[in-house]
Design a protein around this motif. Structure first.
Motif, PDB file in Angstrom:
ATOM      1  N   THR A 182       0.880  -1.036   0.208  1.00 27.81           N
ATOM      2  CA  THR A 182      -0.081  -0.020  -0.080  1.00 27.81           C
ATOM      3  C   THR A 182       0.567   1.215  -0.130  1.00 27.81           C
ATOM      4  O   THR A 182       0.798   2.276  -0.817  1.00 27.81           O
ATOM      5  N   ALA A 183       1.899   1.334   0.526  1.00 23.17           N
ATOM      6  CA  ALA A 183       3.002   2.197   0.702  1.00 23.17           C
ATOM      7  C   ALA A 183       3.470   2.667  -0.658  1.00 23.17           C
ATOM      8  O   ALA A 183       3.477   3.604  -1.044  1.00 23.17           O
ATOM      9  N   TRP A 184       3.854   1.615  -1.189  1.00 25.08           N
ATOM     10  CA  TRP A 184       4.370   1.773  -2.896  1.00 25.08           C
ATOM     11  C   TRP A 184       3.365   2.083  -3.556  1.00 25.08           C
ATOM     12  O   TRP A 184       3.638   2.891  -4.413  1.00 25.08           O
ATOM     13  N   ARG A 185       1.977   1.749  -3.510  1.00 29.58           N
ATOM     14  CA  ARG A 185       0.931   1.966  -4.375  1.00 29.58           C
ATOM     15  C   ARG A 185       0.895   3.460  -3.942  1.00 29.58           C
ATOM     16  O   ARG A 185       0.515   4.245  -5.204  1.00 29.58           O
ATOM     17  N   GLY A 186       0.879   3.830  -2.859  1.00 27.93           N
ATOM     18  CA  GLY A 186       0.540   5.400  -2.815  1.00 27.93           C
ATOM     19  C   GLY A 186       1.626   6.233  -3.540  1.00 27.93           C
ATOM     20  O   GLY A 186       1.220   7.538  -4.001  1.00 27.93           O
ATOM     21  N   GLU A 187       2.746   5.697  -3.614  1.00 30.05           N
ATOM     22  CA  GLU A 187       3.883   6.623  -4.331  1.00 30.05           C
ATOM     23  C   GLU A 187       3.692   6.593  -5.655  1.00 30.05           C
ATOM     24  O   GLU A 187       3.833   7.435  -6.386  1.00 30.05           O
ATOM     25  N   THR A 188       3.289   5.323  -6.232  1.00 31.06           N
ATOM     26  CA  THR A 188       3.226   5.356  -7.772  1.00 31.06           C
ATOM     27  C   THR A 188       1.865   5.767  -8.263  1.00 31.06           C
ATOM     28  O   THR A 188       1.838   6.064  -9.622  1.00 31.06           O
ATOM     29  N   ARG A 189       0.819   5.970  -7.538  1.00 28.00           N
ATOM     30  CA  ARG A 189      -0.410   6.461  -7.940  1.00 28.00           C
ATOM     31  C   ARG A 189      -0.787   7.755  -7.077  1.00 28.00           C
ATOM     32  O   ARG A 189      -1.869   8.205  -7.163  1.00 28.00           O
ATOM     33  N   ASN A 190       0.290   8.556  -6.978  1.00 30.83           N
ATOM     34  CA  ASN A 190      -0.094   9.921  -6.270  1.00 30.83           C
ATOM     35  C   ASN A 190      -0.947   9.928  -5.167  1.00 30.83           C
ATOM     36  O   ASN A 190      -1.650  10.664  -4.984  1.00 30.83           O
ATOM     37  N   GLY A 191      -0.790   8.899  -4.313  1.00 29.84           N
ATOM     38  CA  GLY A 191      -1.735   8.848  -3.264  1.00 29.84           C
ATOM     39  C   GLY A 191      -3.045   8.326  -3.454  1.00 29.84           C
ATOM     40  O   GLY A 191      -3.894   8.170  -2.196  1.00 29.84           O
ATOM     41  N   LEU A 207       0.351  -2.119  -8.145  1.00 30.83           N
ATOM     42  CA  LEU A 207      -1.034  -2.462  -8.552  1.00 30.83           C
ATOM     43  C   LEU A 207      -1.433  -3.803  -8.487  1.00 30.83           C
ATOM     44  O   LEU A 207      -0.541  -4.693  -8.337  1.00 30.83           O
ATOM     45  N   SER A 208      -2.757  -3.948  -8.772  1.00 30.81           N
ATOM     46  CA  SER A 208      -3.288  -5.154  -8.593  1.00 30.81           C
ATOM     47  C   SER A 208      -3.147  -5.705 -10.064  1.00 30.81           C
ATOM     48  O   SER A 208      -3.114  -4.866 -11.128  1.00 30.81           O
TER      49      SER A 208
END
Length: 213
Positions: free
Chosen positions: A47-56, A188-189
């Motif tokens: 989730t932390a990495w998802r937040g970084e790659t998807r602008n939160g 990503l999923s």
């Protein structure tokens, strides 16, 4: 609905199932809470990495809870979310037991290897203890995860799981595919990653539709 993804053996892909399920539900417009109750914190790292790659833009909310707090906090948070997914890791912990007391459904991924199947007695013992003290039955779904594309291991594992009615085996295997790791490396999923692995998406769609209906 509160869904716990758990088991006794590590390495069966529980966090992959948990995070993909959270995204799958959120993409349908549901308010989803993902609870990371695993000491390894794989869902939190994703989730932390998802937040970084998807602008939160996560699509769901994540919290970390352990021990008895899992039960108490989930009971408080249930009215605020359409679905709560609890990733409990691969051991018989106080976190997993607390989650099972407050859950509606229990997802048990098994990898098709003999040493995974040996944990069945421990899973059945845990399930019996929890069911005995719950006010309503916990609905369980066991399935093959990280399944082989071919070979006898899948068939042998499925036969053993079918013999244990308490586990409610569902024949919707999730095959071990590179797409899962590739998507996760980008936060990503498999539903969001391009190019789309149609087989991975189809397998998860069938499984998730069944366990959430």
């Amino acid at each position: 609905m509160v869904i716990t993804v758990g088991g006794i053996k590590g390495g069966t892909g529980k966090s992959t199932i948990s995070t993909n399920l959270a995204v799958w539900l959120s993409r349908q417009g549901h308010d989803v809470l993902l609870v990371d109750a695993d000491e390894q914190e794989s869902s939190s790292d994703f989730t932390a990495w998802r937040g970084e790659t998807r602008n939160g833009e996560l699509g769901y909310t994540l919290v970390q809870l352990t021990g008895a707090l899992v039960r108490r906090q989930v009971e408080l948070l249930k009215p605020k979310y359409s679905h709560i997914i609890i990733d409990t890791g691969g051991r018989d912990t106080s976190s997993q037991r607390a989650a099972l007391f407050v859950s509606d459904r229990y997802l048990l991924p098994f990898a098709p290897r003999s040493y995974e199947i040996w944990t069945l007695s421990k899973v059945l013992s845990l399930l019996a203890e929890v069911q005995d003290v719950r006010t309503s039955p916990l609905q369980t779904f066991s399935f093959l995860n990280k399944a082989d594309t071919r070979g006898v291991d899948n068939a042998e594992a499925m036969e053993v799981l079918r013999e244990n009615e308490e586990l409610n085996f569902v024949d919707f295997p999730i095959v071990s595919r590179k797409a899962f790791a590739t998507a996760a490396s980008k936060g990503l999923s498999v539903f969001e990653h391009t190019p789309v692995d149609e087989k991975a998406v189809a397998e998860l769609n069938v499984l998730f539709s069944h366990v959430t209906k």
